[in-house]
Design a protein around this motif. Structure first.
Motif, PDB file in Angstrom:
ATOM      1  N   SER A  86       0.813  -1.227   0.000  1.00  8.65           N
ATOM      2  CA  SER A  86       0.000   0.000   0.000  1.00  8.65           C
ATOM      3  C   SER A  86       0.840   1.268   0.000  1.00  8.65           C
ATOM      4  O   SER A  86       0.302   2.361   0.074  1.00  8.65           O
ATOM      5  N   GLU A  87       2.168   1.133  -0.061  1.00  7.01           N
ATOM      6  CA  GLU A  87       3.066   2.290   0.059  1.00  7.01           C
ATOM      7  C   GLU A  87       4.187   2.150  -0.959  1.00  7.01           C
ATOM      8  O   GLU A  87       4.444   1.052  -1.464  1.00  7.01           O
ATOM      9  N   ALA A 113      -1.500   0.813  -5.273  1.00  9.12           N
ATOM     10  CA  ALA A 113      -1.684   2.171  -4.758  1.00  9.12           C
ATOM     11  C   ALA A 113      -0.409   3.001  -4.927  1.00  9.12           C
ATOM     12  O   ALA A 113      -0.465   4.225  -4.931  1.00  9.12           O
ATOM     13  N   ALA A 114       0.748   2.329  -5.039  1.00 11.08           N
ATOM     14  CA  ALA A 114       2.024   3.052  -5.140  1.00 11.08           C
ATOM     15  C   ALA A 114       2.981   2.244  -6.008  1.00 11.08           C
ATOM     16  O   ALA A 114       2.803   1.038  -6.190  1.00 11.08           O
ATOM     17  N   ARG A 115       3.995   2.912  -6.524  1.00 11.71           N
ATOM     18  CA  ARG A 115       4.975   2.240  -7.378  1.00 11.71           C
ATOM     19  C   ARG A 115       6.155   1.724  -6.547  1.00 11.71           C
ATOM     20  O   ARG A 115       6.359   2.113  -5.400  1.00 11.71           O
ATOM     21  N   PRO A 142       3.806  10.007  -0.603  1.00  5.72           N
ATOM     22  CA  PRO A 142       3.972   9.657   0.810  1.00  5.72           C
ATOM     23  C   PRO A 142       5.230   8.824   1.041  1.00  5.72           C
ATOM     24  O   PRO A 142       5.754   8.215   0.114  1.00  5.72           O
ATOM     25  N   PRO A 143       5.734   8.775   2.292  1.00  2.02           N
ATOM     26  CA  PRO A 143       6.889   7.918   2.589  1.00  2.02           C
ATOM     27  C   PRO A 143       6.495   6.445   2.555  1.00  2.02           C
ATOM     28  O   PRO A 143       5.315   6.104   2.616  1.00  2.02           O
ATOM     29  N   GLY A 179      10.505  10.000   7.596  1.00  2.00           N
ATOM     30  CA  GLY A 179       9.195   9.341   7.502  1.00  2.00           C
ATOM     31  C   GLY A 179       9.247   7.967   6.878  1.00  2.00           C
ATOM     32  O   GLY A 179       8.284   7.198   6.972  1.00  2.00           O
ATOM     33  N   TRP A 180      10.362   7.635   6.230  1.00  2.00           N
ATOM     34  CA  TRP A 180      10.511   6.314   5.600  1.00  2.00           C
ATOM     35  C   TRP A 180      11.054   5.317   6.624  1.00  2.00           C
ATOM     36  O   TRP A 180      11.844   5.664   7.490  1.00  2.00           O
ATOM     37  N   ARG A 181      10.628   4.067   6.507  1.00  2.00           N
ATOM     38  CA  ARG A 181      11.247   2.973   7.266  1.00  2.00           C
ATOM     39  C   ARG A 181      12.369   2.384   6.426  1.00  2.00           C
ATOM     40  O   ARG A 181      12.317   2.454   5.191  1.00  2.00           O
TER      41      ARG A 181
END
Length: 371
Positions: free
Chosen positions: A188-189, A246-248, A291-292, A328-330
């Motif tokens: 999802s991210e 939802a994200a690339r 988003p991150p 904000g990124w893991r």
């Protein structure tokens, strides 16, 4: 074992990753799952065997446990093996082979044990034995109990059937998917691998995001068993689970050849539309717009590629770029050298146990979202 009756199904993984695989198997709706040394077991029938091969990303192979009995000597094994209902699972026209292992048992010669079981199958079923046969009967004699299983996968499941080009020291897709899951990645991210090599992490992540079945492009050994129902299998494979992510998923590498390899592999996997690859050095990586998400990377570590001492500057540079640009990124870093991971100066969570990978032991170091 009779048709329609549930039996134990074993999914193999690297020691240390059993709980992660168990979470995946439960999440896919399989019942009565529990982690055991070297894998996960659950109860089911043949449709569950097919589904596990088709759906589960983290398993190396799927074994169907068809019988278990106590044996104290080879003559007893010979007699007991003749009472296994081989005809209900094996076909007389398909070659087979037997692999045996013995631990802490009065039968200690695995070659002799395999020979007895081979003879029993040949003489009761009439199937030919062949050293290169795809159908493998596995006998594990442990503390005088012989467990008979069938390897239903054939080629190991990390061979998805759509990856041809690999670079040096590649990570198996099965392990990459479990590390992604351990980092909390669910598709999802956005996801970025700044040393993507042949694209394993990026392609696995894109497949998770697009809900593509890992086994969609390949053949399995169970297609040659007596229990196989071709029509039911075709119906199972035809179920469309895919979605637009939802994200690339992004990959970069300083090696132009690695980028070409990654793009070719992504195209064969059918995820070109969900992936982006860029030729650049670590110092030039930037977070994609939006988003991150997750940065995950399998950098070189001394015993694998290159000399360990020369790698500290690389890890320091990686850590500096991530700390400065990826708030904000893991982050997930897979390495065989804890000292190299620490050189990044990233705020790692307590790591899990090391897991075997290509003759080495590697650890996944994870962070919470970076401040």
């Amino acid at each position: 074992m009779t048709q329609g009756k549930d039996f134990e199904i074993f999914l193999a993984t690297a020691p240390g990753l059993e709980p992660v695989l168990c979470a995946e198997v439960r999440g896919k709706g399989f019942k009565q799952t529990k982690p055991v040394p070297g894998g996960v077991v659950f109860k089911g029938g043949w449709p569950e065997v097919w589904r596990a091969n088709l759906w589960i990303r983290g398993a190396g192979r799927v074994l169907a446990r068809i019988d278990a009995f106590r044996v104290l000597h080879l003559a007893q094994l010979d007699g007991r093996a003749r009472r296994v209902p081989w005809g209900s699972v094996l076909r007389p026209d398909i070659p087979f082979r037997v692999e045996a292992s013995c631990t802490g048992s009065r039968i200690y010669h695995s070659g002799a044990a395999a020979e007895r079981i081979e003879t029993a199958i040949r003489e009761t079923l009439g199937a030919p034995q062949a050293p290169e046969a795809e159908i493998v009967v596995m006998a594990r004699i442990e503390h005088d109990v012989c467990t008979i299983s069938l390897d239903t996968s054939g080629e190991l499941l990390h061979k998805r059937g759509h990856k041809e080009a690999v670079n040096r020291a590649p990570m198996r897709e099965t392990m990459a998917s479990l590390f992604l899951q351990q980092c909390g990645y669910d598709g999802s991210e956005p996801m970025l691998d700044p040393m993507c090599g042949s694209g394993t992490f990026v392609i696995e992540a894109a497949e998770i995001a697009a809900r593509l079945n890992p086994g969609r492009s390949r053949h399995f050994a169970f297609e040659q068993l007596a229990t196989f129902d071709a029509d039911a299998w075709q119906r199972m494979r035809a179920v469309k689970s895919a979605r637009v992510p939802a994200a690339r998923c992004y990959g970069s590498d300083r090696d132009a050849g690695a980028i070409a390899m990654s793009r070719a592999n992504a195209e064969r996997a059918g995820v070109t539309g969900h992936t982006e690859f860029r030729h650049c050095a670590i110092s030039d990586i930037l977070p994609p717009a939006g988003p991150p998400g997750l940065v995950i990377v399998n950098p070189p570590y001394g015993t694998r590629i290159g000399d360990r001492a020369t790698l500290f500057p690389l890890y320091r540079a990686l850590g500096q770029v991530l700390r400065q640009r990826f708030a904000g990124w893991r982050v997930g870093i897979v390495t065989g050298e804890p000292a190299l991971a620490q050189a990044t100066a990233l705020p790692f969570l307590p790591p899990g146990a090391p897991v075997p990978h290509g003759g080495l032991r590697v650890t996944l170091f994870r962070t919470a979202p970076l401040a």
